[in-house]
Design an enzyme around this catalytic site. Structure first.
Site, short mmCIF file in Angstrom:
data_model
loop_
_atom_site.label_atom_id
_atom_site.label_comp_id
_atom_site.label_asym_id
_atom_site.label_seq_id
_atom_site.Cartn_x
_atom_site.Cartn_y
_atom_site.Cartn_z
N HIS A 183 -0.49 -38.72 3.07
CA HIS A 183 0.86 -39.16 3.39
C HIS A 183 1.33 -38.63 4.74
O HIS A 183 1.16 -37.45 5.04
CB HIS A 183 1.82 -38.74 2.28
N PRO A 184 1.95 -39.48 5.54
CA PRO A 184 2.31 -39.09 6.91
C PRO A 184 3.63 -38.35 7.08
O PRO A 184 4.03 -38.05 8.20
CB PRO A 184 2.38 -40.44 7.65
N CYS A 185 4.33 -38.05 5.98
CA CYS A 185 5.69 -37.54 6.19
C CYS A 185 5.75 -36.21 6.93
O CYS A 185 6.74 -35.91 7.57
CB CYS A 185 6.49 -37.47 4.90
N GLY A 186 4.72 -35.39 6.88
CA GLY A 186 4.77 -34.12 7.60
C GLY A 186 4.15 -34.17 8.98
O GLY A 186 4.26 -33.22 9.77
N THR A 187 3.51 -35.29 9.29
CA THR A 187 2.66 -35.35 10.48
C THR A 187 3.39 -35.05 11.78
O THR A 187 2.91 -34.26 12.60
CB THR A 187 1.97 -36.72 10.59
#
Lengths: 235, 94
Positions: A183-187
């Site tokens: 999942h990209p939410c922290g990227t």
């Protein structure tokens, strides 16, 4: 056509890329990867046409590394999480396709599983996202528990503790089939951190050139993949 | 096989740098054998900070694989005789 801002010109930088940045970054990454990883399959750009509400003249697409194989032998219990990238075609050639470190008596071998990896741009998060799937030699998809065993870095427990990312399963943006993704939410947050100690990278506008290498140094660890250090030292 | 004898193993000076709101270590500088893996630095940090999950990276926008040897990292990223290792703690979702 709008002149898109180079990611490096957005200051302070928020860790994200535009989709045209991603296009350039992806090509730079795959070129460098090919140059420094000659014994390993290349990342290929797969162009796609996708209808959008606002008509876009940009080429969309994703990076693809497919049909890699995970080899495990009892010797490698220490590095059980490492993915050894060998193109499947090499397996059919008879002149020493493997070195001694990766081959052992057949009884030592677990079954060989196959992995496909795609790096796809997320328009909502404005960062790259890693999609992957795994399957047995007969094409049967691996259960997630089997994937976890093969790639300990992917363990749900480890990832949920890390809070930098987690795995979801959803439809691939272009292929209409379920894939796993990190999942990209922290990227954007950790990309910002990564570049924070190297200010010249963001002000020189060389963010795009380095972006995917930096990104992959984190994401690759989850998969047990390494970037050769030499890839970082060409300007 | 030519390996250094224990007496001549090159040591690398590592400087641990807190970033964000990560706690600063009392002892942030230490020496480690070049042949050790980066995993050892990560484990040390985890024990010192009592946290399992850290984001660890070096100055060139790169997060080293735990399997890299410290001497290789020093050769590629070392500055002024030391390897600076930055760390941040897990951020909360939100």
């Amino acid at each position: 056509m709008d002149i898109k801002q180079d990611a490096g010109n957005v200051f302070p930088w928020d860790g994200t890329l535009t989709s045209s940045d991603f296009f350039r970054a992806a090509h730079m990454f795959s070129d460098k990867w090919r140059r420094f990883n000659t014994s390993v399959p290349p990342w290929l750009w797969v162009p796609c046409l996708k209808r959008r509400l606002a008509s876009s003249h940009e080429v969309e697409g994703y990076l693809s590394l497919e049909k890699t194989s995970l080899f495990k032998s009892s010797e490698e219990k220490q590095d059980a999480g490492s993915l050894i990238l060998k193109e499947e075609s090499n397996m059919l050639e008879n002149e020493e396709p493997f070195d001694c470190a990766t081959l052992g008596p057949e009884s030592d071998y677990h079954e060989i599983n196959h992995y496909d990896f795609h790096v796809v741009y997320s328009a909502s998060y404005k960062v790259p996202v890693l999609y992957f799937r795994a399957y047995h030699s007969d094409g049967q998809p691996l259960l997630f528990s089997e994937i976890e065993k093969g790639l300990p870095g992917l363990s749900v427990k480890f990832l949920s503790e890390s809070k930098w990312t987690f795995i979801t399963q959803e439809e691939h943006p272009y292929l209409n089939r379920p894939w796993y993704k990190l999942h990209p939410c922290g990227t954007s947050e950790w990309m910002k951190l990564l570049f924070s100690t190297h200010k010249s990278l963001t002000t020189n506008g060389s963010t795009i050139e380095h972006y995917l290498i930096s990104w992959f140094s984190v994401v690759g660890q989850v998969l047990g993949l390494k970037i050769p250090l030499e890839m970082l030292n060409c300007s | 096989m030519a390996t250094d004898s224990p007496g001549s193993v090159r040591k690398v000076v590592v400087l641990l740098r807190a970033t964000g709101d990560a706690p600063i270590l009392k002892q942030a500088k230490f020496k480690i054998a070049g042949t050790d893996k980066f995993a050892k630095v990560i484990d040390f940090l985890r024990r010192q900070l009592h946290r399992d999950t850290l984001f660890v990276y070096v100055n060139s926008a790169f997060s080293p694989n735990p399997d890299e040897s410290v001497i290789d990292l020093y050769k590629n990223f070392g500055i002024d005789g030391k390897l600076v290792v930055n760390y941040a703690c897990s951020m909360a979702w939100g």
